[in-house]
Design a protein around this motif. Sequence first.
Motif, short mmCIF file in Angstrom:
data_model
loop_
_atom_site.label_atom_id
_atom_site.label_comp_id
_atom_site.label_asym_id
_atom_site.label_seq_id
_atom_site.Cartn_x
_atom_site.Cartn_y
_atom_site.Cartn_z
N MET A 209 0.84 -1.20 0.00
CA MET A 209 0.00 0.00 0.00
C MET A 209 0.87 1.25 0.00
O MET A 209 0.70 2.14 -0.82
N ALA A 210 1.83 1.28 0.93
CA ALA A 210 2.70 2.45 1.02
C ALA A 210 3.48 2.64 -0.27
O ALA A 210 3.58 3.75 -0.80
N GLY A 211 4.01 1.54 -0.81
CA GLY A 211 4.82 1.63 -2.00
C GLY A 211 4.05 2.12 -3.21
O GLY A 211 4.62 2.76 -4.09
N SER A 212 2.75 1.84 -3.24
CA SER A 212 2.01 2.23 -4.43
C SER A 212 1.49 3.66 -4.35
O SER A 212 1.07 4.21 -5.37
N ILE A 213 1.49 4.29 -3.17
CA ILE A 213 0.96 5.65 -3.15
C ILE A 213 2.01 6.69 -2.81
O ILE A 213 1.86 7.85 -3.16
N ILE A 214 3.08 6.31 -2.11
CA ILE A 214 4.12 7.30 -1.85
C ILE A 214 4.97 7.39 -3.11
O ILE A 214 5.48 6.39 -3.58
N PRO A 215 5.11 8.58 -3.69
CA PRO A 215 5.80 8.69 -4.95
C PRO A 215 7.25 8.18 -4.87
O PRO A 215 7.91 8.30 -3.83
N ALA A 216 7.71 7.65 -6.01
CA ALA A 216 9.05 7.08 -6.08
C ALA A 216 10.10 8.09 -5.61
O ALA A 216 11.04 7.74 -4.90
N TYR A 217 9.90 9.35 -5.97
CA TYR A 217 10.87 10.38 -5.62
C TYR A 217 11.02 10.50 -4.11
O TYR A 217 12.13 10.58 -3.57
N THR A 218 9.88 10.46 -3.43
CA THR A 218 9.89 10.57 -1.98
C THR A 218 10.60 9.38 -1.35
O THR A 218 11.40 9.53 -0.43
N ILE A 219 10.30 8.20 -1.89
CA ILE A 219 10.98 7.00 -1.39
C ILE A 219 12.47 7.12 -1.68
O ILE A 219 13.32 6.77 -0.86
N GLY A 220 12.80 7.68 -2.86
CA GLY A 220 14.20 7.90 -3.20
C GLY A 220 14.89 8.77 -2.18
O GLY A 220 16.00 8.45 -1.73
N VAL A 221 14.23 9.85 -1.79
CA VAL A 221 14.83 10.75 -0.79
C VAL A 221 15.07 10.00 0.51
O VAL A 221 16.13 10.10 1.13
N ILE A 222 14.07 9.21 0.91
CA ILE A 222 14.22 8.46 2.16
C ILE A 222 15.38 7.47 2.04
O ILE A 222 16.19 7.32 2.97
N MET A 223 15.50 6.82 0.88
CA MET A 223 16.59 5.87 0.70
C MET A 223 17.95 6.57 0.74
O MET A 223 18.91 6.04 1.32
N VAL A 224 18.02 7.74 0.12
CA VAL A 224 19.29 8.48 0.16
C VAL A 224 19.64 8.81 1.61
O VAL A 224 20.78 8.66 2.04
#
Lengths: 320, 326, 290
Positions: free
Chosen positions: A151-166
Amino acid sequence: MGLVRYILRRLFTIFVSIVVVIIITYILMWLAPGEFFNIAQFQASGGRVATLTPEQLQVLIKGFEEKYGLNVPLWKQILNYLKDAFRFKFGPSFSNPNEPIEVQIARRFPVTFTLAILSMALAVIVGIPLGVIAALKRNTWVDYITMFFSMAGSIIPAYTIGVIMVLIFSVWLRVLPTSGWETPKQMIMPVICVALGPMAVIARFMRSSLLDVLNQDYIRTAYAKGGTDRAVIMRHALRNSLIPIVTIIGPQLAFLFTGTVWIENLFRVPGLGQLFVNAASMRDYPLLVTSTFILSLSVMLMNLLVDVIYAFLDPRIKYE
Amino acid sequence: MAELLRVNNLKTYFDRYDGVVKAVDGISYKLDYGETLAIVGESGSGKTVSVLSLLRLIKRNGRVVDGEAIFEGKDLLKLSKEEIRQIRGKDISIVFQDPMTSLNPIMRVGMQIMEPILWHRVMSDKEARDRAVELLRLVGIPEYKTRVWDYPFQFSGGMRQRVMIAIALACNPKLVIADEPTTALDVTVRAQILNLLSDMKEEFKTSVILITHDITLAMNFADTIMVMYAGKIAEYSPVERFIRNPLHPYSQGLISSTLDIKAKEGSLRPIPGNPPSLVSPPSGCRFHPRCVYAQDICREQEPEYKEVEDGHYVACHLVKGGKFNA
Amino acid sequence: MEVALKQRRRGTSYWAAAWRRFKKNKMAVAGLIYIIIIIIISIFTPWIAPYPYDEPHYAHTFEKPSARFWWGTDDLGRDMFSRNLYAMRNALLIGFGSQIVVLIIGVIIGSIAGFRGGRIDTILMRITDIMYAFPTFLFNVILVTVMGRGLFTILVAVGLTGWAGMARLVRGMVMYLKNAEFVEAARALGAKEGYIIRKYILPNMLGPIIVSLAFGIPNGIWIESGLALIGMGVRPPMPSWGNMIGAGVAYIMAFPHMVIFPVLTFALTLLAFTYVGDGLRDALNPRSEV
């Protein structure tokens, strides 16, 4: 053959749709405030506009309009563009007048293509087993956790997840580089980021598809015939539940191509996305129209491909 | 005749949001080699659940809570998962109600017939192929040699049910369970399927349990009739005796509610009322709210399921000395 | 008449039952509470925010969270907490505003296509199909380029590109409902067409439309942030989550607080809306009762 006629008919629809899309795009740009020249004048004049006399400016504008084929009526511009576009000739862009757009695209396309294919592969390879596990272990904590992340992966934009991963892997753990596209290590985060959205959607869809199939009568038949769990799931349930998955991979690929725009921006990956971002922010109209053309064409062709694959997988489908 | 299956006090319950559904609540019966038993009842009377329980094919929210089912000396209900799997499709097979949904839509029918043969390692791959063709011929599919590699959607409903029968017969089973095999079919092909079942029963010398809501069909087809009502057996009897002397008021109701063209006008009487809730069934005899003969004892006390004549069992307070007294 | 009456009475109990089902979904209720709180905060943002969103404090750039600047400051020394509040307010405006545009266009096109049928239906649905296949985000970029980067123009652009799904939904329901038995019954009793639309068709369409809108809101917020990330969002200094994250990323190694807070509030808001959408879908879909 029904298949050939079906594909030809679909290709014709795609052709018409693209023509409409390009016409709309042209009209919108024509409506935009300011003339084409104003937008690109700095590139054209090297920033000397203010020092030019009106006559010199006129000459400059004329030359500019001729170069980009803007000295003819709008309908003719559209016609000219379409004639060339379907032969993959797009002319120069405002921001890079010395290089035709198709050359710029050809240089960057392999990067984006690699990113997209690696991500889609990752999304499918991880997403499908996740969905299967969630379905087989339904209503257990395995299911709940998988579905929460999905659920989280499909609605939080990739860019935001990218920032969190960085933040996690580059800032705190310092194990992965923040940008670039040369070494495999640099590719890890962009690929994962682009993959997460489609992966989540595939996992969710796979779960519900498999649960749906497991409730079908023919699954009960298979068990009644003496099938082991393994045989019933592998031979009957999985094959049937995978067919609808193909239909969402098409739209997801389109989605994924758009997703690469931001990820390439975030991780400084030299792909089509950066070209597009520049086109948008610098009002580079030829490049914008061409992005529209390329993206619409690839999305529609992808959907056609998916429908053909679907028909191959499901013997019930006929090309009506 | 020797005994093939004996079921003792079988209870299968389902957990549902509004309580426990006692779908099958303590039933006992037996089946001999070569015998045909018809289980008759309204929908929701537990007839399908009672046989699916034997092969442990009931839905996830269901469980067998009590009883035993002795099949050739083994208690089916106590076998391990693997042991019961080896019986499914080999010794006991099922023909399901709806042939439209019971076949895998994307697998060729030949493969679906071959699967039980290969899964039980009865023969080699090559032999199984020939066997699939042969079975399709036996069940009367025209052009069986080419049809065997068609998909289910290329067959009509009746033809698909023939395929289901072929699948059921693939491993020469000792018992075939036919769960309303004609209900989902057109009226015109029902007779054909029943004839085919009859022929196959002779050909393969199997026992058959036929589940149906059609008492006429049951009386024509079976050696023994078992009438179920609300998860319990109302009456169990050899078919001649049952036709001559149906004892349970529910059996009588079933017979008189079917259209008999020889019957006098006005003798067609539907049974009043609806089947009871299986979450909180009626007290006493479960049929009493719908029974025209119901007396006080029927409301208070559950009738005993007892043998009234040789091989003829009834659960009714009003049956005494082999006769129905009301 | 009886049939028609029954249908209407079912109408009121339908919403009560839906609410009961919705309340059972804990995540959806939590999401709804969160959304109500942020809406209230957004209404009163100018009074709640400790600083104006564009007030720089050049002596306090890149400050970590402190008592004076709760969530720290950015590269110009602007208060991150205040900017986040304004960004949230803008996101909600765009989320809700774009869905109003979607609702208007989608319902008009969908119901015309559904009611009229025939040639008009074919033409409208062809247009809808093209809209559906068109890469939405690109269209947004072009529209924003054309119309400018104001809050209002962005929300209109998001609406203009997002109506295709709504139009299809409405058309499908109109086609079904105009021939549904209880509508036929009302018609047979002599009800006027306008009365039927108001009393029968619209109330029955409401559930699916609300669900669609609920999922559309986070989508609108998402698109705005996507636009902002490539420099096409609202014009600075007006903050939006997209441009705050975009700006924060530039300093992510040295000053992660500049990106953490916008990312978390942004993600939380999207999650909240989606959980509410999920809850609404389960609550308003009668199939979920099984």
